[in-house]
Design a protein around this motif. Structure first.
Motif, PDB file in Angstrom:
ATOM      1  N   HIS A 153      53.928  38.122  40.981  1.00  8.73           N
ATOM      2  CA  HIS A 153      53.964  38.101  42.444  1.00  8.73           C
ATOM      3  C   HIS A 153      55.083  37.186  42.908  1.00  8.73           C
ATOM      4  O   HIS A 153      55.106  36.000  42.556  1.00  8.73           O
ATOM      5  CB  HIS A 153      52.628  37.602  43.001  1.00  8.73           C
ATOM      6  N   ALA A 154      55.991  37.744  43.687  1.00 12.63           N
ATOM      7  CA  ALA A 154      57.111  36.963  44.213  1.00 12.63           C
ATOM      8  C   ALA A 154      56.625  36.057  45.323  1.00 12.63           C
ATOM      9  O   ALA A 154      55.937  36.508  46.249  1.00 12.63           O
ATOM     10  CB  ALA A 154      58.190  37.909  44.748  1.00 12.63           C
ATOM     11  N   ARG A 155      56.947  34.757  45.179  1.00 11.53           N
ATOM     12  CA  ARG A 155      56.508  33.796  46.207  1.00 11.53           C
ATOM     13  C   ARG A 155      57.720  33.465  47.095  1.00 11.53           C
ATOM     14  O   ARG A 155      58.423  32.477  46.868  1.00 11.53           O
ATOM     15  CB  ARG A 155      55.936  32.547  45.518  1.00 11.53           C
ATOM     16  N   LEU A 156      57.948  34.357  48.043  1.00 10.51           N
ATOM     17  CA  LEU A 156      59.107  34.199  48.936  1.00 10.51           C
ATOM     18  C   LEU A 156      58.666  33.686  50.292  1.00 10.51           C
ATOM     19  O   LEU A 156      57.579  34.027  50.759  1.00 10.51           O
ATOM     20  CB  LEU A 156      59.818  35.550  49.111  1.00 10.51           C
ATOM     21  N   SER A 157      59.505  32.872  50.890  1.00 10.14           N
ATOM     22  CA  SER A 157      59.235  32.442  52.273  1.00 10.14           C
ATOM     23  C   SER A 157      60.552  32.458  53.038  1.00 10.14           C
ATOM     24  O   SER A 157      61.651  32.422  52.454  1.00 10.14           O
ATOM     25  CB  SER A 157      58.595  31.053  52.308  1.00 10.14           C
ATOM     26  N   SER A 158      60.456  32.485  54.371  1.00 12.85           N
ATOM     27  CA  SER A 158      61.651  32.581  55.212  1.00 12.85           C
ATOM     28  C   SER A 158      62.505  31.318  55.123  1.00 12.85           C
ATOM     29  O   SER A 158      63.703  31.342  55.426  1.00 12.85           O
ATOM     30  CB  SER A 158      61.256  32.851  56.675  1.00 12.85           C
ATOM     31  N   SER A 159      61.912  30.197  54.701  1.00  7.94           N
ATOM     32  CA  SER A 159      62.672  28.943  54.657  1.00  7.94           C
ATOM     33  C   SER A 159      63.481  28.794  53.367  1.00  7.94           C
ATOM     34  O   SER A 159      64.228  27.830  53.203  1.00  7.94           O
ATOM     35  CB  SER A 159      61.705  27.757  54.802  1.00  7.94           C
ATOM     36  N   MET A 160      63.341  29.755  52.457  1.00  5.54           N
ATOM     37  CA  MET A 160      64.038  29.641  51.159  1.00  5.54           C
ATOM     38  C   MET A 160      65.504  29.997  51.308  1.00  5.54           C
ATOM     39  O   MET A 160      65.862  30.888  52.092  1.00  5.54           O
ATOM     40  CB  MET A 160      63.410  30.584  50.130  1.00  5.54           C
ATOM     41  N   SER A 161      66.339  29.321  50.513  1.00  4.67           N
ATOM     42  CA  SER A 161      67.767  29.616  50.519  1.00  4.67           C
ATOM     43  C   SER A 161      68.019  30.871  49.686  1.00  4.67           C
ATOM     44  O   SER A 161      67.136  31.325  48.949  1.00  4.67           O
ATOM     45  CB  SER A 161      68.553  28.439  49.923  1.00  4.67           C
ATOM     46  N   ALA A 162      69.244  31.399  49.797  1.00  6.83           N
ATOM     47  CA  ALA A 162      69.579  32.617  49.042  1.00  6.83           C
ATOM     48  C   ALA A 162      69.467  32.351  47.542  1.00  6.83           C
ATOM     49  O   ALA A 162      69.023  33.220  46.769  1.00  6.83           O
ATOM     50  CB  ALA A 162      70.987  33.076  49.407  1.00  6.83           C
ATOM     51  N   GLU A 163      69.870  31.137  47.128  1.00  4.88           N
ATOM     52  CA  GLU A 163      69.811  30.767  45.710  1.00  4.88           C
ATOM     53  C   GLU A 163      68.368  30.722  45.209  1.00  4.88           C
ATOM     54  O   GLU A 163      68.049  31.208  44.124  1.00  4.88           O
ATOM     55  CB  GLU A 163      70.477  29.384  45.546  1.00  4.88           C
ATOM     56  N   GLU A 164      67.484  30.163  46.039  1.00  3.14           N
ATOM     57  CA  GLU A 164      66.069  30.072  45.669  1.00  3.14           C
ATOM     58  C   GLU A 164      65.440  31.463  45.581  1.00  3.14           C
ATOM     59  O   GLU A 164      64.647  31.746  44.675  1.00  3.14           O
ATOM     60  CB  GLU A 164      65.311  29.224  46.707  1.00  3.14           C
TER      61      GLU A 164
END
Lengths: 169, 177
Positions: free
Chosen positions: A119-130
């Protein structure tokens, strides 16, 4: 064998046969059928289907593995072979037991390690690198999952062969 | 240990597992997963998975028959002194159990043929350009009926396959019937 023992043996055989056939057939179905269908689906939908089917498949696998051991031990006790005396039978049974343990271990690794990592743990505050690192992590988890599932299927096929040999001893 | 009998037994068990386990997985694992995605993608998944499953079904049923016949022949129960040798006769539980299993196998073959050659062509049929709305409705009704038939036949097949497996498990103790 008494009549009660005969009935018990038949019931246990039925549970054992159902357990291994559902376990083996389920693994074959996931590998040959679901994987084939996924080639024609959108990646986002593949993730949904994999998560949904993976959860159900894990529970079915667990109940089948439990069914195998719960029925297998009394079947050996009620059988006509003597462990330790009948060498071929004992060796085959030991190999099957070992394979069963390997299957339990693989199921645990899939359930508690690789499946949650998919499961990908993505959030809007993450940078492109993250985001890129997170996607790579999920990609690696998918590769590990595929390898483990194929090892599992290989072990199942080997167990079926050993089981066939056991019945001929 | 005779290797040909071992290989036949292994293939028999593998084909059986593929059929029974595959049918149960399709019904209880793949079908619910299919219901969790949008209808257009679910239809693609349904078409591709059922197409591949039908191939698996046919291969399994044929292998079960061939290896089953070989195992009986190897044991001297078929084509021996007579066509059927005791206990593979009606007088014995073993023979009766195997006869019922054979009947179940025949029903599975018939159902498989109905699904493959009658209902799937209806389900995969495409609308012709310039069809009227009533023709379109008729085609949709035919597809709905075909889908219901396939669903019901598949459920009957799962039940029969499990029953056959149970009867087969009893053969080592002389049969159940």
């Amino acid at each position: 064998m008494t009549r009660v023992e005969n009935i018990a043996y038949n019931l246990l055989s039925i549970v054992h046969a159902l357990s291994w056939s559902i376990y083996a057939g389920g693994a074959i179905c996931m590998e040959l059928i679901l994987r084939h269908a996924q080639e024609y689906m959108k990646p986002s939908q593949i993730a949904v289907v994999c998560e949904n089917s993976g959860k159900r498949y894990r529970w079915w696998s667990l109940f089948c593995l439990l069914g195998l051991v719960v029925s297998g031990i009394p079947l050996v006790a009620l059988g006509t072979h003597e462990l330790g005396v009948d060498r071929k039978y004992s060796v085959l049974l030991a190999c099957l037991t070992l394979l069963w343990l390997v299957q339990v271990l693989l199921l645990a690794v899939l359930s508690f390690r690789f499946h949650p990592e998919m499961h990908a743990r993505l959030s809007s505050s993450m940078s492109a690198e993250e985001i890129k690192r997170e996607r790579q992590r999920v990609g690696a988890a998918i590769v590990n999952m595929n390898i483990t599932v194929r090892i599992e299927l290989g072990c199942i096929v080997l167990a079926l062969a050993l089981g066939a040999a056991l019945h001929l001893v | 240990m005779d290797w040909s009998l071992l290989v036949a037994s292994f293939i028999h068990d593998l084909a059986l597992a593929a059929y029974v386990g595959g049918a149960i997985a399709m019904e209880f694992i793949l079908a619910p997963a299919q219901a969790s995605i949008p209808p257009a993608q679910a239809q693609i998944m349904g078409e591709k998975s059922s197409g591949r499953f039908l191939i698996l079904v046919w291969v399994s049923l044929i292998l079960i028959l061939l290896t089953g016949i070989y195992r009986l022949y190897w044991r001297g129960l078929l084509f021996g002194e007579s066509f059927l040798v005791a206990p593979l006769t009606w007088d014995y539980s073993y023979g009766r159990t195997l006869l019922v299993m054979t009947v179940f196998w025949c029903i599975l073959m018939i159902n498989g043929a109905l699904i493959t050659f009658v209902f799937r062509p209806i389900l995969s049929g495409k609308m012709q350009a310039g069809s009227s709305s009533s023709q379109g409705r008729e085609a949709m009704d035919a597809k709905m009926k075909a889908a219901t038939w396939v669903q019901n036949l598949t459920r009957v097949d799962v039940g029969l396959a499990v029953a056959t497996l149970l009867l087969g498990a009893s053969l080592s103790r002389g049969g159940l019937l």
